[in-house]
Design a protein around this motif. Structure first.
Motif, PDB file in Angstrom:
ATOM      1  N   VAL A   1      -9.434  -8.181   7.467  1.00 30.61           N
ATOM      2  CA  VAL A   1      -8.465  -7.594   6.856  1.00 30.61           C
ATOM      3  C   VAL A   1      -8.284  -6.307   7.608  1.00 30.61           C
ATOM      4  CG1 VAL A   1      -7.235  -6.692   4.846  1.00 30.61           C
ATOM      5  CG2 VAL A   1      -8.550  -8.837   4.849  1.00 30.61           C
ATOM      6  N   ARG A   2      -7.322  -6.028   8.503  1.00 32.96           N
ATOM      7  CA  ARG A   2      -7.193  -4.662   9.320  1.00 32.96           C
ATOM      8  C   ARG A   2      -6.727  -3.716   8.427  1.00 32.96           C
ATOM      9  NH1 ARG A   2      -4.035  -5.080  14.269  1.00 32.96           N
ATOM     10  NH2 ARG A   2      -4.904  -3.056  14.543  1.00 32.96           N
ATOM     11  N   PRO A   3      -7.297  -2.201   8.385  1.00 33.13           N
ATOM     12  CA  PRO A   3      -6.647  -1.344   7.677  1.00 33.13           C
ATOM     13  C   PRO A   3      -5.237  -1.002   8.075  1.00 33.13           C
ATOM     14  CG  PRO A   3      -8.404  -0.512   8.979  1.00 33.13           C
ATOM     15  CD  PRO A   3      -8.658  -1.986   9.128  1.00 33.13           C
ATOM     16  N   ILE A   4      -4.356  -0.370   7.294  1.00 30.70           N
ATOM     17  CA  ILE A   4      -3.023  -0.146   7.727  1.00 30.70           C
ATOM     18  C   ILE A   4      -2.980   0.994   8.982  1.00 30.70           C
ATOM     19  CG2 ILE A   4      -0.887   0.685   6.912  1.00 30.70           C
ATOM     20  CD1 ILE A   4      -1.373  -0.867   4.306  1.00 30.70           C
ATOM     21  N   LEU A   5      -4.000   1.868   8.553  1.00 33.51           N
ATOM     22  CA  LEU A   5      -4.130   3.079   9.529  1.00 33.51           C
ATOM     23  C   LEU A   5      -4.343   2.433  10.799  1.00 33.51           C
ATOM     24  CD1 LEU A   5      -5.633   6.032   7.540  1.00 33.51           C
ATOM     25  CD2 LEU A   5      -3.309   5.779   8.384  1.00 33.51           C
ATOM     26  N   ASP A   6      -5.029   1.359  11.172  1.00 35.36           N
ATOM     27  CA  ASP A   6      -5.405   0.741  12.346  1.00 35.36           C
ATOM     28  C   ASP A   6      -4.355  -0.098  12.879  1.00 35.36           C
ATOM     29  OD1 ASP A   6      -7.263   0.581  14.489  1.00 35.36           O
ATOM     30  OD2 ASP A   6      -8.197  -1.305  13.621  1.00 35.36           O
ATOM     31  N   MET A   7      -3.216  -0.210  12.441  1.00 34.17           N
ATOM     32  CA  MET A   7      -2.193  -1.002  12.996  1.00 34.17           C
ATOM     33  C   MET A   7      -1.229  -0.256  14.073  1.00 34.17           C
ATOM     34  SD  MET A   7      -1.212  -3.295   9.967  1.00 34.17           S
ATOM     35  CE  MET A   7      -2.080  -4.378   8.783  1.00 34.17           C
ATOM     36  N   SER A   8      -0.366  -1.199  14.793  1.00 27.61           N
ATOM     37  CA  SER A   8      -0.032  -0.391  15.937  1.00 27.61           C
ATOM     38  C   SER A   8       1.385   0.274  15.552  1.00 27.61           C
ATOM     39  CB  SER A   8       0.730  -1.662  16.784  1.00 27.61           C
ATOM     40  OG  SER A   8      -0.379  -2.532  17.260  1.00 27.61           O
TER      41      SER A   8
ATOM     42  N   LEU B   1      -6.802   5.351   0.319  1.00 24.54           N
ATOM     43  CA  LEU B   1      -5.783   5.712   1.103  1.00 24.54           C
ATOM     44  C   LEU B   1      -5.009   4.206   1.466  1.00 24.54           C
ATOM     45  CD1 LEU B   1      -3.718   7.693   2.383  1.00 24.54           C
ATOM     46  CD2 LEU B   1      -5.332   7.780   4.666  1.00 24.54           C
ATOM     47  N   ASP B   2      -5.979   3.215   1.929  1.00 23.78           N
ATOM     48  CA  ASP B   2      -5.355   1.915   2.367  1.00 23.78           C
ATOM     49  C   ASP B   2      -4.522   1.054   1.325  1.00 23.78           C
ATOM     50  OD1 ASP B   2      -5.452   0.080   4.680  1.00 23.78           O
ATOM     51  OD2 ASP B   2      -6.452  -1.433   3.189  1.00 23.78           O
ATOM     52  N   ARG B   3      -5.246   1.125  -0.111  1.00 23.93           N
ATOM     53  CA  ARG B   3      -4.539   0.511  -1.008  1.00 23.93           C
ATOM     54  C   ARG B   3      -3.182   1.426  -1.375  1.00 23.93           C
ATOM     55  NH1 ARG B   3      -8.827  -1.432  -5.580  1.00 23.93           N
ATOM     56  NH2 ARG B   3     -10.262  -2.317  -4.107  1.00 23.93           N
ATOM     57  N   LEU B   4      -3.169   2.831  -1.224  1.00 19.74           N
ATOM     58  CA  LEU B   4      -2.078   3.553  -1.460  1.00 19.74           C
ATOM     59  C   LEU B   4      -0.785   3.178  -0.612  1.00 19.74           C
ATOM     60  CD1 LEU B   4      -0.663   5.641  -3.095  1.00 19.74           C
ATOM     61  CD2 LEU B   4      -1.488   7.431  -1.811  1.00 19.74           C
ATOM     62  N   LEU B   5      -1.367   2.864   0.725  1.00 21.36           N
ATOM     63  CA  LEU B   5      -0.153   2.859   1.778  1.00 21.36           C
ATOM     64  C   LEU B   5       0.232   1.289   1.645  1.00 21.36           C
ATOM     65  CD1 LEU B   5      -1.974   4.550   4.906  1.00 21.36           C
ATOM     66  CD2 LEU B   5      -0.046   5.391   3.751  1.00 21.36           C
ATOM     67  N   ALA B   6      -0.539   0.588   1.485  1.00 23.44           N
ATOM     68  CA  ALA B   6      -0.196  -0.932   1.063  1.00 23.44           C
ATOM     69  C   ALA B   6       0.903  -0.880  -0.166  1.00 23.44           C
ATOM     70  CB  ALA B   6      -1.216  -1.861   0.778  1.00 23.44           C
ATOM     71  N   HIS B   7       0.584  -0.129  -1.145  1.00 24.55           N
ATOM     72  CA  HIS B   7       1.312  -0.330  -2.375  1.00 24.55           C
ATOM     73  C   HIS B   7       2.705   0.413  -2.117  1.00 24.55           C
ATOM     74  CE1 HIS B   7       2.675   0.353  -6.424  1.00 24.55           C
ATOM     75  NE2 HIS B   7       3.020   1.417  -6.215  1.00 24.55           N
ATOM     76  N   ILE B   8       2.642   1.632  -1.324  1.00 22.85           N
ATOM     77  CA  ILE B   8       4.111   2.220  -0.909  1.00 22.85           C
ATOM     78  C   ILE B   8       4.997   1.297  -0.003  1.00 22.85           C
ATOM     79  CG2 ILE B   8       5.152   4.149   0.422  1.00 22.85           C
ATOM     80  CD1 ILE B   8       2.671   5.613  -0.593  1.00 22.85           C
ATOM     81  N   ILE B   9       4.238   0.652   0.955  1.00 20.69           N
ATOM     82  CA  ILE B   9       5.029  -0.290   1.818  1.00 20.69           C
ATOM     83  C   ILE B   9       5.493  -1.556   1.129  1.00 20.69           C
ATOM     84  CG2 ILE B   9       4.557  -1.728   3.942  1.00 20.69           C
ATOM     85  CD1 ILE B   9       2.636   0.196   4.994  1.00 20.69           C
ATOM     86  N   HIS B  10       4.696  -2.116   0.378  1.00 19.83           N
ATOM     87  CA  HIS B  10       5.332  -3.262  -0.351  1.00 19.83           C
ATOM     88  C   HIS B  10       6.426  -3.058  -1.379  1.00 19.83           C
ATOM     89  CE1 HIS B  10       2.677  -6.549   1.020  1.00 19.83           C
ATOM     90  NE2 HIS B  10       1.622  -5.631   1.183  1.00 19.83           N
ATOM     91  N   SER B  11       6.213  -1.941  -2.117  1.00 17.15           N
ATOM     92  CA  SER B  11       7.325  -1.452  -2.860  1.00 17.15           C
ATOM     93  C   SER B  11       8.534  -0.899  -2.372  1.00 17.15           C
ATOM     94  CB  SER B  11       6.753  -0.498  -4.016  1.00 17.15           C
ATOM     95  OG  SER B  11       6.384   0.767  -3.067  1.00 17.15           O
ATOM     96  N   ARG B  12       8.406  -0.438  -0.894  1.00 18.02           N
ATOM     97  CA  ARG B  12       9.760   0.254  -0.485  1.00 18.02           C
ATOM     98  C   ARG B  12      10.118  -0.530   0.804  1.00 18.02           C
ATOM     99  NH1 ARG B  12       8.831   6.915  -1.049  1.00 18.02           N
ATOM    100  NH2 ARG B  12       8.504   6.854  -3.601  1.00 18.02           N
ATOM    101  N   ILE B  13       9.344  -0.855   1.696  1.00 19.02           N
ATOM    102  CA  ILE B  13       9.734  -1.449   2.804  1.00 19.02           C
ATOM    103  C   ILE B  13       9.700  -3.102   2.830  1.00 19.02           C
ATOM    104  CG2 ILE B  13       9.255  -1.734   5.199  1.00 19.02           C
ATOM    105  CD1 ILE B  13       7.894   0.922   5.134  1.00 19.02           C
ATOM    106  N   LEU B  14       8.734  -3.719   2.204  1.00 18.09           N
ATOM    107  CA  LEU B  14       8.675  -5.302   1.927  1.00 18.09           C
ATOM    108  C   LEU B  14       9.295  -5.508   0.547  1.00 18.09           C
ATOM    109  CD1 LEU B  14       5.485  -5.989   3.731  1.00 18.09           C
ATOM    110  CD2 LEU B  14       7.471  -5.911   4.640  1.00 18.09           C
TER     111      LEU B  14
END
Length: 585
Positions: free
Chosen positions: A403-410, A453-466
């Motif tokens: 499972v790659r961290p979100i900060l390590d994505m492109s 931070l990884d869980r917080l970013l994932a929560h924001i992305i899933h609630s606002r983008i996805l």
């Protein structure tokens, strides 16, 4: 028959999909049923005027036979109200709002591509109903496959990686164009850097027949792509119906992929308009809009600032008390410093509170192996093999593998490339890279897999983008852009070069307005609004050429198709069809 199976599938009234069992390489996995809040949202949300017009168009096009038969009587006066669409048409997905937008696109295609010639032969609607049933069967199977795709990796890592490759090839071709005399050499350089069989050879007016050859290759690519998808989605009995298979294949290959995706969607002005509308959906901040009028001069002292001293009385006072001016300037500076300190302290407190609260968020799940791009899959498989031989801490052992961290994505490197941070602000780009590395591998590994931070970013992305609630609005924007006024005809004349330039400038203006005033003044290194817009418009030139955009769009289509249908990445269309036919025997 597929029609009988589909009618048996559709409940009255339609609930959401129940939990289903799907076959995976690791065994049978049950899909969790969707929460009832989405169904309640579909039932309680008031229908706006746009939805009413769209529903009326779908009824008039696809439910002409049921308009008078399937009605309900409302009130004692016998007022006739048409039945809801979910009772007249088979369900396409698990959301009524998504179904409405999808049925609008299907109605446009059926009206202009099927009914335009079929109604001249007969007035029977059975053939049209059968096509709708087949499409509904395919969309339900597509949704089931979509639930197995790791959208997080697809949206945040793989799609930005394709966009970054497109921008890198564009800038490289532009730099090499200086040695070429013909403007078309730019396309040939780009095609050499990012070759695609459907776009080969690059159209050249000096080589007769090159454009026709490229169009033939593109048509063959579309046919193969659609044939492979239909082979995996169509029910077994419909695979043996050549007329129905050819019709559905022509609709999707020539109309959707040819005229829609490979035509209008690849035009630069379409991409710029889409970005402008997308920024409008996200929402512009009223307080950060650029002012169109000059800013009035600031008052000279605090009495005049709060309206306690008129301009006539202020002049002699200010001329006599120069010490008060110094005191007022010191007071304004002091309160500005205190205001900035208050904002910084509040931001730090909010970040710390959010990181502490993120520990209670659910951990991220492990994605599928095929959800990674080839380069990242090789790199991380090597990293996983190395990590097995290294001692693991308690936090590392608790983190799920692969499972790659979100900060390590492109996403982050793609954003930096689009904004040209390496050229504009190299010091800031280096600071961001150092900060990201410290968060990923520094003390505590806050940005590591399942870190705070990884869980917080994932929560924001899933609630606002996805967020699934955004999908109907995105489909509507796509439909109105490609098929305005519910028609496939020439509803809009392609803009002239001057009009396309105006569209690009409007998109640039929307990008500038979406940035905070503090950020944009330092990013563009100017306070001039015109220079900001021109600078942003220069960045949008990466989508100016439609032929280059086809490389980017076709790569996106292939990526999405291979993630939804991993079988097509391993076997060809002929092999897939042979396997399906062998299953029928």
């Amino acid at each position: 028959m597929a029609q009988e199976a589909t009618r048996a599938y559709r409940p009255q009234p339609r609930p959401l999909y129940p939990a289903k069992a799907i076959n995976t390489p690791s065994g049978t996995v049950g899909l969790p049923a969707q929460h009832d809040s989405r169904a309640e949202h579909d039932q309680t949300t008031p229908v706006d005027a746009m939805d009413e017009v769209t529903a009326a168009f779908v009824r008039r096009t696809l439910c002409a036979r049921q308009l008078h038969a399937n009605t309900i009587t409302a009130g004692d006066k016998g007022a006739i109200t048409p039945r809801p669409l979910d009772e007249l048409l088979p369900p396409l997905t698990s959301s009524n709002a998504v179904d409405l937008e999808l049925y609008a696109i299907i109605a446009i295609i059926i009206k202009d591509f099927v009914q335009s010639w079929y109604t001249r032969i007969t007035s029977d609607h059975d053939f049209t109903d059968e096509v709708i049933q087949v499409i509904a069967h395919c969309t339900r199977g597509l949704e089931q496959r979509l639930r197995e795709v790791n959208l997080e990796v697809l949206v945040l890592d793989e799609i930005p990686q394709i966009l970054q490759s497109h921008m890198q090839a564009y800038y490289t071709s532009r730099d090499l164009q200086g040695n070429c005399l013909q403007g078309l050499e730019f396309r040939e350089i780009y095609h050499t850097l990012r070759p695609h069989p459907a776009l080969s050879p690059a159209p050249d007016p000096h080589r007769p027949g090159s454009s026709e050859e490229q169009q033939e290759n593109e048509a063959v690519w579309r046919q193969l792509l659609v044939q492979g998808i239909l082979t995996l989605l169509l029910p077994p009995e419909d695979l043996e119906n050549p007329c129905l298979k050819v019709l559905v294949s022509e609709i999707f290959s020539e109309l959707v992929l040819g005229s829609g995706v490979g035509g209008k969607a690849c035009e630069g002005w379409t991409i710029w308009e889409g970005c402008t509308k997308l920024l409008g959906i996200v929402g512009k901040r009223d307080g950060q809009a650029l002012a169109s009028e000059p800013v009035p001069p600031q008052p000279l002292n605090r009495l005049e600032q709060f309206g306690l001293l008129s301009m006539r009385q202020a002049a002699p006072v200010n001329s006599l008390t120069s010490s008060n001016e110094t005191w007022d300037a010191f007071a304004r500076t002091f309160w500005q410093v205190m205001q900035h300190l208050s904002v910084v302290s509040t931001a730090i407190y909010a970040i710390i509170t959010a990181l502490l609260a993120a520990t209670s968020l659910p951990p991220r799940t492990q994605p599928d192996r095929h959800s990674r791009s080839g380069r990242h899959a090789i790199q991380h498989s090597i990293a996983d093999d190395r990590s097995e031989s290294m001692p693991k801490t308690e936090a590392d052992a608790a983190a799920p593998p692969n499972v790659r961290p979100i900060l390590d994505m492109s996403l982050w490197s793609c954003s930096s490339r689009f904004l040209c941070l390496d050229f504009r602000m190299p010091w800031f780009s280096g600071f961001l890279a150092l900060t990201r590395h410290s968060l990923l591998f520094g003390p505590g590994k806050v940005g590591g897999t399942n870190g705070s931070l990884d869980r917080l970013l994932a929560h924001i992305i899933h609630s606002r983008i996805l967020n699934p609630a955004i999908l109907p609005l995105l489909i509507r924007t796509f439909r109105t852009s490609l098929f305005p006024n519910y028609t496939l005809g020439p509803a809009r004349v392609p803009p002239t070069p001057d009009e396309a330039t105006e569209i690009r400038l409007r998109c640039a203006d929307a990008i500038v307005r979406a940035m905070p005033a503090f950020v944009r003044s330092r990013f563009f290194a100017t306070e001039d609004e015109g220079r900001m817009r021109d600078d942003a418009a220069a960045m949008l030139m990466v989508f100016d050429d439609s032929y280059l955009n086809k490389h980017f769009v076709f790569a996106l289509v292939e990526l999405v198709v291979t993630r939804l249908f991993p079988e097509m990445e391993e076997r060809g269309v002929t092999e897939l069809l042979a396997e399906r036919q062998a299953d029928l025997m």
